[in-house]
Design a protein around this motif. Structure first.
Motif, PDB file in Angstrom:
ATOM      1  N   ASP A 128     -10.582  64.929  24.415  1.00 58.41           N
ATOM      2  CA  ASP A 128      -9.137  65.191  24.407  1.00 58.41           C
ATOM      3  C   ASP A 128      -8.401  63.918  24.816  1.00 58.41           C
ATOM      4  O   ASP A 128      -7.953  63.765  25.954  1.00 58.41           O
ATOM      5  CB  ASP A 128      -8.804  66.350  25.349  1.00 58.41           C
ATOM      6  N   CYS A 129      -8.282  63.019  23.870  1.00 55.94           N
ATOM      7  CA  CYS A 129      -7.706  61.702  24.146  1.00 55.94           C
ATOM      8  C   CYS A 129      -6.228  61.778  24.522  1.00 55.94           C
ATOM      9  O   CYS A 129      -5.743  60.949  25.301  1.00 55.94           O
ATOM     10  CB  CYS A 129      -7.901  60.782  22.954  1.00 55.94           C
ATOM     11  N   LYS A 158      -4.626  64.192  26.278  1.00 55.42           N
ATOM     12  CA  LYS A 158      -4.524  64.528  27.707  1.00 55.42           C
ATOM     13  C   LYS A 158      -5.075  63.395  28.569  1.00 55.42           C
ATOM     14  O   LYS A 158      -4.545  63.105  29.640  1.00 55.42           O
ATOM     15  CB  LYS A 158      -5.262  65.828  28.008  1.00 55.42           C
ATOM     16  N   LEU A 159      -6.145  62.780  28.096  1.00 54.25           N
ATOM     17  CA  LEU A 159      -6.747  61.674  28.838  1.00 54.25           C
ATOM     18  C   LEU A 159      -5.753  60.531  29.015  1.00 54.25           C
ATOM     19  O   LEU A 159      -5.685  59.922  30.084  1.00 54.25           O
ATOM     20  CB  LEU A 159      -8.015  61.179  28.136  1.00 54.25           C
ATOM     21  N   CYS A 174     -13.085  57.409  24.578  1.00 61.09           N
ATOM     22  CA  CYS A 174     -12.603  58.633  23.937  1.00 61.09           C
ATOM     23  C   CYS A 174     -12.359  58.386  22.453  1.00 61.09           C
ATOM     24  O   CYS A 174     -12.761  59.198  21.605  1.00 61.09           O
ATOM     25  CB  CYS A 174     -11.324  59.119  24.627  1.00 61.09           C
ATOM     26  N   VAL A 186     -11.065  64.840  36.438  1.00 59.78           N
ATOM     27  CA  VAL A 186     -10.279  65.386  35.333  1.00 59.78           C
ATOM     28  C   VAL A 186     -10.421  64.494  34.104  1.00 59.78           C
ATOM     29  O   VAL A 186     -10.641  64.971  32.986  1.00 59.78           O
ATOM     30  CB  VAL A 186      -8.788  65.532  35.737  1.00 59.78           C
ATOM     31  N   ALA A 187     -10.324  63.194  34.310  1.00 60.83           N
ATOM     32  CA  ALA A 187     -10.443  62.242  33.202  1.00 60.83           C
ATOM     33  C   ALA A 187     -11.819  62.333  32.544  1.00 60.83           C
ATOM     34  O   ALA A 187     -11.921  62.332  31.307  1.00 60.83           O
ATOM     35  CB  ALA A 187     -10.183  60.821  33.701  1.00 60.83           C
ATOM     36  N   THR A 243      -3.662  61.362  31.940  1.00 61.85           N
ATOM     37  CA  THR A 243      -4.418  61.263  33.191  1.00 61.85           C
ATOM     38  C   THR A 243      -4.631  59.801  33.573  1.00 61.85           C
ATOM     39  O   THR A 243      -4.517  59.437  34.749  1.00 61.85           O
ATOM     40  CB  THR A 243      -5.766  61.998  33.069  1.00 61.85           C
ATOM     41  N   GLN A 247     -11.934  65.419  30.423  1.00 61.42           N
ATOM     42  CA  GLN A 247     -11.158  65.228  29.186  1.00 61.42           C
ATOM     43  C   GLN A 247     -11.908  64.335  28.212  1.00 61.42           C
ATOM     44  O   GLN A 247     -11.881  64.568  27.002  1.00 61.42           O
ATOM     45  CB  GLN A 247      -9.785  64.652  29.520  1.00 61.42           C
TER      46      GLN A 247
END
Length: 130
Positions: A43-44, A46-47, A74, A34-35, A50, A38
């Motif tokens: 997508d920092c 959301k990251l 990111c 997932v990370a 995570t 992202q």
């Protein structure tokens, strides 16, 4: 600076090494996937969430250093080079014994040179340079 090249190579080697040594695939592997997605999507926000989950699940220095490298990467991919520099330096300082420290220091040095912050980085590290 080529965003992600050092991190990508390090992640590949780490994954190959883990598989070669019979590391079990756990639920944390899903979080890493997932990370990575992202990160690819830049997508920092959301990251960040995570990474927090990864750190709660695995508080080892190795895992935390690797996760924080994703955040720095990111920022770099989004063009926030000064922020990325700070994150790379933090990884190098706070996770010095983790495998992420060396690529973090390398990325920090490249960015510091690019941003004209080399002297500041050297001063922060306490290194003596002639």
């Amino acid at each position: 600076v080529v965003p992600g090249e050092t991190l990508r190579l390090r992640a590949q080697l780490s994954a190959q090494s883990a598989e070669a040594h019979g590391a079990p695939k756990t639920a944390s592997v899903d979080l890493w996937a997932v990370a990575e997605a992202q990160l690819r999507a830049k997508d920092c926000r959301k990251l960040t969430g995570t990474v927090a989950k990864i750190e709660r699940r695995d508080a080892s220095t190795e895992s935390r250093g690797r996760a924080r490298m994703l955040l720095a990467e990111c920022d770099l991919r989004r063009g926030a080079k000064a922020r990325a520099l700070g994150r790379f330096v933090d990884v190098a300082e706070h996770f010095a014994k983790a495998s992420a420290a060396e690529p973090a220091l390398f990325e920090a040095a490249k960015l510091a040179q690019e941003l004209g912050k080399w002297a500041e980085l050297v001063k922060r590290s306490g290194a003596q340079v002639d």
